[in-house]
Enzyme design. Structure first.
Site, PDB file in Angstrom:
ATOM      1  N   ARG A 162       1.318  -5.763  13.079  1.00 25.29           N
ATOM      2  CA  ARG A 162       0.748  -5.200  14.151  1.00 25.29           C
ATOM      3  C   ARG A 162       0.335  -6.149  15.235  1.00 25.29           C
ATOM      4  NH1 ARG A 162      -3.557  -0.771  12.257  1.00 25.29           N
ATOM      5  NH2 ARG A 162      -2.330   0.362  10.497  1.00 25.29           N
TER       6      ARG A 162
ATOM      7  N   SER B  36      -9.969  -5.256  10.563  1.00 24.07           N
ATOM      8  CA  SER B  36     -11.328  -4.804   9.917  1.00 24.07           C
ATOM      9  C   SER B  36     -12.198  -6.209   9.208  1.00 24.07           C
ATOM     10  CB  SER B  36     -11.350  -3.845   8.946  1.00 24.07           C
ATOM     11  OG  SER B  36     -11.072  -2.443   9.499  1.00 24.07           O
TER      12      SER B  36
ATOM     13  N   ARG C  25       2.416   1.297  10.047  1.00 27.03           N
ATOM     14  CA  ARG C  25       1.792   1.730   8.915  1.00 27.03           C
ATOM     15  C   ARG C  25       2.715   1.578   7.692  1.00 27.03           C
ATOM     16  NH1 ARG C  25      -2.831   4.735   7.487  1.00 27.03           N
ATOM     17  NH2 ARG C  25      -3.209   5.278   9.593  1.00 27.03           N
TER      18      ARG C  25
ATOM     19  N   ARG D  28       0.908  -1.399  -0.055  1.00 25.27           N
ATOM     20  CA  ARG D  28      -0.100  -0.018  -0.039  1.00 25.27           C
ATOM     21  C   ARG D  28       0.748   1.235  -0.059  1.00 25.27           C
ATOM     22  NH1 ARG D  28      -4.419  -1.902   4.640  1.00 25.27           N
ATOM     23  NH2 ARG D  28      -5.082  -4.014   3.479  1.00 25.27           N
TER      24      ARG D  28
END
Length: 429
Positions: free
Chosen positions: A391, A353, A278, A263
């Protein structure tokens, strides 16, 4: 992709639903495009019928020995008209499809209003946020002091927002992936896949990454073919069945894969640039389900529990929140976030998520369903992180650090790591 008729149906109330997520639907433009497409299709059908009739008249007149010059000219004009209408139909449909691809999914009514996490609804918490009788370190200081994390050399190799793991850090990273996959395949019934990290534009479009998020993607070319690096294994896993008709009686399909994810994080502008939160490249175990559309909401509750199971087995304190309508992803109609406690930040941070996309992705990817009775039915797609490796590693380092500078490895993970403690100097025991 949406059915434009449903978007324009007053009973659907699509414009109002989309406003809840901050999107203004141009119903006037959509209505004109749909009307013009119908008109062009109708005119084309009429022209083809007239052309067929004209061709028959030319043949009949020719058999009678009559002069057919005028009739042939009329037939030629009709064919030209058909060609023009077909060209216009393609143009209108291309504009309509481009418009529809830009419209996000409709949020479910149960979502709270709001556009940021502060409006999220807390569903439950598990575990107690760690309290230390010493000053805890963040994962960067812990990892670099022990020599298991090297961000400096990663920057030398690739620039900022990359990581190098060493020794016990690399082994812990590998152990987490294996542990996640074993739990999901052996306890939750997922089938493991190994999938490509490079996919086509059509594949990215199927799950909603394109055209909306092109600036967030890494693009490359292989032998003059445009390919994109996947941001999540959700992309190839859902698209495994692109263009297919699935047997509804064989659903649900539960798929998982461990892949690298890429990303660009365009627009993040300095947020979470320290450490592993990130990154441009990270690895993740993804969960995907394809279910009968009528079962998707119940399947979402299930997939959330599957992701939670990992956090509980690792004894990591976390909470589950229901995101507000304005904060869900482009393809989602409802999303639950799992947020793990980060002692260094004294707050919960997203680690997974879980989203129900309804039929939004399956329509885009051309995935349909049919029962044994031959009746067609809709298929829904769901996805969840189960979990991201980086994470999770951060949470373990921070929540399980000890006063002597060592880090305790969760008991469920020690069969995979082969050690129970990472010591302050990076050695293991």
């Amino acid at each position: 992709m949406h059915d434009p008729r449903l978007l324009l149906d007053p009973d659907t109330d699509a414009a109002a639903k989309l406003r809840r997520r901050g999107y203004v639907l141009d119903t006037d433009r959509l209505g004109k495009l749909v009307s013009r497409r119908s008109e062009v299709i109708g005119e084309g059908d009429q022209a083809r019928a007239e052309s067929k009739k004209a061709a028959a008249e030319v043949q009949a007149a020719a058999r009678r020995g009559e002069d057919v010059t005028g009739l042939r000219e009329q037939a030629r004009e009709l064919k030209n008209r058909i060609s023009e209408l077909e060209s216009e139909q393609r143009a209108v449909e291309a504009e309509l499809n481009e418009f529809l691809l830009s419209i996000p999914n409709l949020p479910l009514d149960e979502l709270p209003d709001g556009a940021t996490e502060e409006f999220a609804e807390q569903v439950r918490t598990w575990g107690t946020p760690t309290e230390f009788d010493f000053e805890p370190l963040d994962h960067v200081d812990l990892g670099e002091r022990a020599g298991i994390l090297d961000l400096g050399r990663a920057t030398k190799l690739s620039g900022p927002r990359f990581a190098v793991f060493r020794g016990a850090g690399a082994r812990l990273e590998r152990a987490l992936a294996q542990f996640f996959l074993d739990v999901h395949t052996q306890e939750h019934g997922y089938t493991e896949f190994s999938v490509p990290s490079l996919v086509t534009r059509q594949t990215m479009t199927g799950t909603g990454q394109l055209p909306k998020f092109e600036e967030d993607l890494f693009r490359t070319a292989v032998a003059d073919r445009e390919l994109f690096l996947i941001p999540t294994a959700e992309v190839p896993l859902v698209n495994l069945h692109a263009g297919e008709i699935l047997n509804l009686d064989e659903l649900p399909l539960r798929y998982t894969a461990h892949t690298p994810c890429f990303r660009s994080e365009a627009g993040s502008y300095g947020r979470d640039t320290r450490g592993l939160i990130r990154q441009h490249e990270f690895s993740k175990v993804e969960l995907v389900q394809l279910v009968d559309a009528d079962s998707s909401r119940a399947a979402l509750d299930e997939i959330v529990v599957h992701a939670e199971t990992i956090l509980r087995k690792l004894n990591l304190a976390y909470r589950v929140i229901k995101l507000p309508a304005g904060d869900i992803g482009f393809s989602a109609q409802i999303t639950f976030d799992l947020e793990v406690w980060m002692p260094s930040q004294k707050t919960y941070r997203e680690i997974s998520s879980a989203s129900d996309t309804g039929t939004f992705q399956t329509r885009r990817a051309g995935i349909r369903g049919k029962g044994k009775d031959g009746k067609r039915g809709a298929v829904a797609a769901l996805n969840a992180s189960g979990l991201p490796i980086g994470r999770t590693l951060v949470a373990i380092l921070e929540q399980h650090q000890r006063a002597d500078g060592s880090v305790a490895i969760p008991e469920a993970l020690t069969p995979y790591t082969g050690f129970a403690v990472i010591n302050k100097d990076g050695s293991v025991s």
